[in-house]
Design an enzyme around this catalytic site. Structure first.
Site, short mmCIF file in Angstrom:
data_model
loop_
_atom_site.label_atom_id
_atom_site.label_comp_id
_atom_site.label_asym_id
_atom_site.label_seq_id
_atom_site.Cartn_x
_atom_site.Cartn_y
_atom_site.Cartn_z
CE LYS A 13 37.89 38.73 44.60
NZ LYS A 13 36.59 37.86 43.68
NE ARG A 87 37.78 41.18 38.98
CZ ARG A 87 37.18 41.18 39.43
NH1 ARG A 87 36.19 40.83 39.59
NH2 ARG A 87 37.36 39.32 39.72
NE ARG A 126 34.21 29.31 40.24
CZ ARG A 126 34.75 31.01 40.70
NH1 ARG A 126 34.93 31.69 41.59
NH2 ARG A 126 35.44 31.65 39.79
NE ARG A 132 32.10 32.66 36.87
CZ ARG A 132 32.87 33.17 37.66
NH1 ARG A 132 32.17 33.71 39.59
NH2 ARG A 132 33.60 33.90 37.57
NE ARG A 143 37.53 35.14 36.04
CZ ARG A 143 37.24 34.10 37.16
NH1 ARG A 143 37.22 32.92 37.26
NH2 ARG A 143 36.75 34.94 38.09
P1 AMP Z 1 34.20 37.75 39.97
O1 AMP Z 1 32.40 37.10 39.94
O2 AMP Z 1 34.21 38.77 41.38
O3 AMP Z 1 35.46 36.93 39.67
O4 AMP Z 1 34.03 38.35 38.68
C1 AMP Z 1 33.25 38.14 37.04
C2 AMP Z 1 34.21 38.75 35.80
O5 AMP Z 1 33.26 39.97 36.55
C3 AMP Z 1 35.34 39.31 35.62
O6 AMP Z 1 36.49 37.79 35.65
C4 AMP Z 1 35.30 40.30 35.17
O7 AMP Z 1 34.61 40.69 33.71
C5 AMP Z 1 33.96 40.78 35.45
N1 AMP Z 1 33.71 42.09 36.28
C6 AMP Z 1 33.59 41.47 37.84
N2 AMP Z 1 34.55 42.97 38.64
C7 AMP Z 1 34.38 43.20 37.88
C8 AMP Z 1 35.20 45.01 38.01
N3 AMP Z 1 35.27 45.78 39.58
N4 AMP Z 1 35.58 45.32 37.29
C9 AMP Z 1 35.98 45.08 35.97
N5 AMP Z 1 35.24 43.79 35.57
C10 AMP Z 1 34.48 43.16 36.52
#
Ligand code: AMP
Length: 183
Positions: A13, A87, A126, A132, A143
């Site tokens: 995404k 989310r 990745r 990361r 996750r």
């Molecule tokens: P992402 O880069 O979108 O995979 O997000 C990495 C991490 O950021 C996630 O595993 C969550 O810990 C946190 N995170 C990102 N967006 C949200 C959200 N909308 N609600 C809660 N945690 C978030």
């Protein structure tokens, strides 16, 4: 135009959001990127978010909602693509309230779906490149679990407007599947 892009971790995404942002001249709002930059800055929000993120858990809704409330208000006249938000159901409800108060609406909700095994393989790949902190195998599996428990219900929330896109294939193939529908 206001777009929302959803999908499990590893569905691509973020990659698709970047491409669509460029094509339609939209601000790309990735809550994961915003939170990572808060961690880099050492802000209080970053400090609060860090332990949740490192474990692959969601940062509390109230943190995300207050962050997005001010961000969306500041960007209310711009085209946007929301990547990684909402989310949870409370976040989706909060987003509806924010958009209502700004007199705005979401034009398209895109959901990229990919099978679980493909996702885990992509994320492990990745992990080898990204460095990361939340890209270890154990955290990757957590996750996915968190996604199924808390985020998948958001698809139901947008049931009537959701556009389901098959995320298995090359980046270009997935982009053209999206463009076929929204262009
Ligand atoms: P992402 O880069 O979108 O995979 O997000 C990495 C991490 O950021 C996630 O595993 C969550 O810990 C946190 N995170 C990102 N967006 C949200 C959200 N909308 N609600 C809660 N945690 C978030």
């Amino acid at each position: 135009m206001k777009l929302l892009i959803m999908g499990p971790p590893g569905a691509g995404k973020g990659t698709q959001a970047k491409i669509l942002a460029e094509k339609f001249n939209l601000v790309h709002l990735s809550t994961g990127d915003i939170l990572r930059s808060e961690i880099d800055k050492g802000s209080s929000m970053g400090l609060e978010a860090q332990s949740y993120m490192n474990a692959g858990n969601l940062v509390p809704d109230k943190v995300l909602l207050s962050m997005m409330d001010s961000t969306l208000e500041n960007l209310k006249d711009k085209g946007l693509i929301l990547d990684g938000f909402p989310r949870t159901i409370p976040q989706a409800e909060g987003l509806s309230t924010i958009f209502k108060s700004l007199n705005q609406k979401i034009d398209y909700v895109i959901n990229i779906y990919v099978e679980k095994d493909v996702l885990i393989n992509r994320l492990v790949e990745r992990a080898e490149k990204s460095g990361r902190a939340d890209d270890t195998k154990e955290v990757i599996v957590n996750r996915q679990k968190v996604y199924h428990k808390l985020t998948a219900p958001v698809i139901e929330f947008y049931n009537n407007e959701i556009i389901n896109i098959d995320g298995d294939g090359s980046i270009e193939e997935v982009t053209s599947r999206i463009l076929n529908i929204i262009e």
